[in-house]
Scaffold this motif. Structure first.
Motif, mmCIF file in Angstrom:
data_model
loop_
_atom_site.group_PDB
_atom_site.id
_atom_site.type_symbol
_atom_site.label_atom_id
_atom_site.label_comp_id
_atom_site.label_asym_id
_atom_site.label_seq_id
_atom_site.Cartn_x
_atom_site.Cartn_y
_atom_site.Cartn_z
ATOM 1 N N ASN A 143 -6.208 -0.578 -10.124
ATOM 2 C CA ASN A 143 -5.557 0.618 -9.590
ATOM 3 C C ASN A 143 -6.431 1.315 -8.549
ATOM 4 N N LEU A 144 -7.734 1.438 -8.845
ATOM 5 C CA LEU A 144 -8.613 2.106 -7.888
ATOM 6 C C LEU A 144 -8.843 1.270 -6.634
ATOM 7 N N ILE A 145 -8.812 -0.041 -6.777
ATOM 8 C CA ILE A 145 -8.892 -0.885 -5.577
ATOM 9 C C ILE A 145 -7.642 -0.651 -4.724
ATOM 10 N N GLY A 146 -6.476 -0.613 -5.384
ATOM 11 C CA GLY A 146 -5.243 -0.331 -4.653
ATOM 12 C C GLY A 146 -5.277 1.026 -3.985
ATOM 13 N N TYR A 147 -5.786 2.017 -4.686
ATOM 14 C CA TYR A 147 -5.891 3.369 -4.131
ATOM 15 C C TYR A 147 -6.803 3.361 -2.902
ATOM 16 N N SER A 148 -7.930 2.666 -3.010
ATOM 17 C CA SER A 148 -8.894 2.629 -1.905
ATOM 18 C C SER A 148 -8.285 1.954 -0.676
ATOM 19 N N TYR A 149 -7.581 0.848 -0.890
ATOM 20 C CA TYR A 149 -6.925 0.179 0.248
ATOM 21 C C TYR A 149 -5.861 1.088 0.868
ATOM 22 N N ARG A 150 -5.152 1.819 0.025
ATOM 23 C CA ARG A 150 -4.135 2.741 0.555
ATOM 24 C C ARG A 150 -4.795 3.819 1.418
ATOM 25 N N TRP A 177 1.500 3.954 -11.817
ATOM 26 C CA TRP A 177 2.863 4.334 -11.430
ATOM 27 C C TRP A 177 2.829 5.548 -10.516
ATOM 28 N N ASN A 178 1.916 6.469 -10.774
ATOM 29 C CA ASN A 178 1.774 7.657 -9.934
ATOM 30 C C ASN A 178 1.288 7.290 -8.535
ATOM 31 N N TYR A 179 0.178 6.562 -8.451
ATOM 32 C CA TYR A 179 -0.394 6.211 -7.149
ATOM 33 C C TYR A 179 0.545 5.299 -6.360
ATOM 34 N N TYR A 180 1.153 4.372 -7.067
ATOM 35 C CA TYR A 180 2.083 3.453 -6.398
ATOM 36 C C TYR A 180 3.323 4.222 -5.919
ATOM 37 N N GLY A 181 3.724 5.249 -6.676
ATOM 38 C CA GLY A 181 4.834 6.098 -6.232
ATOM 39 C C GLY A 181 4.486 6.838 -4.953
ATOM 40 N N LEU A 182 3.256 7.312 -4.834
ATOM 41 C CA LEU A 182 2.807 7.959 -3.601
ATOM 42 C C LEU A 182 2.793 6.956 -2.446
ATOM 43 N N TRP A 183 2.382 5.739 -2.755
ATOM 44 C CA TRP A 183 2.436 4.643 -1.771
ATOM 45 C C TRP A 183 3.868 4.477 -1.270
ATOM 46 N N GLN A 184 4.836 4.482 -2.202
ATOM 47 C CA GLN A 184 6.243 4.312 -1.833
ATOM 48 C C GLN A 184 6.709 5.446 -0.910
ATOM 49 N N ILE A 185 6.288 6.670 -1.223
ATOM 50 C CA ILE A 185 6.677 7.807 -0.375
ATOM 51 C C ILE A 185 6.115 7.629 1.030
ATOM 52 N N GLU A 186 4.849 7.240 1.122
ATOM 53 C CA GLU A 186 4.220 7.066 2.442
ATOM 54 C C GLU A 186 4.870 5.938 3.230
ATOM 55 N N GLN A 187 5.468 4.998 2.523
ATOM 56 C CA GLN A 187 6.170 3.891 3.188
ATOM 57 C C GLN A 187 7.633 4.243 3.475
ATOM 58 N N GLY A 188 8.047 5.428 3.073
ATOM 59 C CA GLY A 188 9.430 5.845 3.311
ATOM 60 C C GLY A 188 10.404 5.365 2.247
ATOM 61 N N ASN A 189 9.893 4.822 1.158
ATOM 62 C CA ASN A 189 10.751 4.289 0.088
ATOM 63 C C ASN A 189 10.957 5.354 -0.991
ATOM 64 N N ARG A 190 11.699 6.370 -0.659
ATOM 65 C CA ARG A 190 11.834 7.495 -1.583
ATOM 66 C C ARG A 190 12.624 7.124 -2.838
ATOM 67 N N ASP A 191 13.582 6.219 -2.698
ATOM 68 C CA ASP A 191 14.331 5.778 -3.881
ATOM 69 C C ASP A 191 13.414 5.057 -4.862
ATOM 70 N N GLN A 192 12.526 4.234 -4.320
ATOM 71 C CA GLN A 192 11.571 3.533 -5.175
ATOM 72 C C GLN A 192 10.604 4.527 -5.826
ATOM 73 N N GLN A 235 -2.490 -4.788 1.148
ATOM 74 C CA GLN A 235 -3.486 -5.045 0.095
ATOM 75 C C GLN A 235 -3.360 -4.026 -1.045
ATOM 76 N N SER A 236 -3.059 -2.803 -0.677
ATOM 77 C CA SER A 236 -2.881 -1.775 -1.683
ATOM 78 C C SER A 236 -1.767 -2.156 -2.652
ATOM 79 N N GLN A 237 -0.666 -2.629 -2.108
ATOM 80 C CA GLN A 237 0.471 -3.029 -2.950
ATOM 81 C C GLN A 237 0.091 -4.173 -3.885
ATOM 82 N N VAL A 238 -0.644 -5.136 -3.359
ATOM 83 C CA VAL A 238 -1.077 -6.275 -4.175
ATOM 84 C C VAL A 238 -1.841 -5.781 -5.406
ATOM 85 N N TRP A 239 -2.731 -4.817 -5.198
ATOM 86 C CA TRP A 239 -3.578 -4.355 -6.297
ATOM 87 C C TRP A 239 -2.834 -3.445 -7.258
ATOM 88 N N TYR A 240 -1.906 -2.655 -6.751
ATOM 89 C CA TYR A 240 -1.086 -1.849 -7.666
ATOM 90 C C TYR A 240 -0.244 -2.760 -8.562
#
Length: 204
Positions: free
Chosen positions: A120-127, A153-168, A134-139
């Motif tokens: 999770n922290l590797i994914g967070y760092s890549y994000r 789930w929290n960090y990956y949800g923030l990733w989704q928002i930054e990617q414009g995937n609000r439904d996800q 790469q962030s997605q791979v690690w999440y």
């Protein structure tokens, strides 16, 4: 006057009976009460307290189920001082120094890439470095290791928002609610991020 030894014995037994039947009360010491002091850490450092629980060792009578508890045992790396200290150093590199590239190297050096907290922290760092692939791979790797790892789930949800995937992101919010309810910090921060207008720069 008592004329026989037998009657004397019976009388003695009768007189002693109340002592046997009604012994003096014993004062019991009161218990120590609920001493508290929760465990060290918690929060983000040790990862979510809602992640897959450690196996219940007394219930391992059924040998067939022993292989199922292998993963949680593998994930309990915080019992190892070297792992804990290395993770603590990487955590400080991320959250205190914001040196995400160095933190990724530190996390890989732990040789525990499949530990959900590490992945999770590797994914967070890549994000934070802007490498969303790469962030997605690690999440995904963290959630494969522990599908209930609420911080992922929290960090990956923030990733989704930054990617414009609000439904996800909304789906991630729902998963968090299923794991820890709507009062936990992971739910509140993701819900707050979803309330911001699209395109808002997230600080998380």
């Amino acid at each position: 006057m008592i004329k026989s030894p037998m009657k004397l014995a019976m009388l003695t037994a009768f007189l002693a009976a109340p002592i046997i039947l009604f012994p003096p009360h014993t004062v019991l010491a009161a218990g120590g009460g609920g001493g508290g002091g929760g465990g060290a850490g918690g929060g983000d450092f040790y990862g979510s307290s809602y992640s897959t629980p450690a196996p219940a060792y007394p219930q391992q009578k059924d040998r067939k189920t022993t292989h199922r508890v292998k993963k949680p045992i593998k994930q309990s790396g915080f019992d190892d001082p070297a792992f804990r200290d290395g993770y603590r150093a990487a955590y400080a590199t991320i959250y205190e120094r914001n040196d995400y590239a160095a933190a990724i190297d530190q996390l890989h050096a732990l040789s525990r890439d499949d530990h959900p907290n590490v992945a999770n922290l590797i994914g967070y760092s890549y994000r934070k470095l802007g490498d969303y692939k790469q962030s997605q791979v690690w999440y995904e790797r963290a959630l494969k290791a522990d599908p209930n790892h609420v911080l992922t789930w929290n960090y990956y949800g923030l990733w989704q928002i930054e990617q414009g995937n609000r439904d996800q992101a909304q789906y991630h919010l729902q998963r968090i609610a299923e794991i820890c309810g709507t009062d936990c910090e992971e739910y509140r921060t993701l819900a707050a991020a979803l309330e911001k207008p699209p395109g808002t720069n997230l600080v998380y």
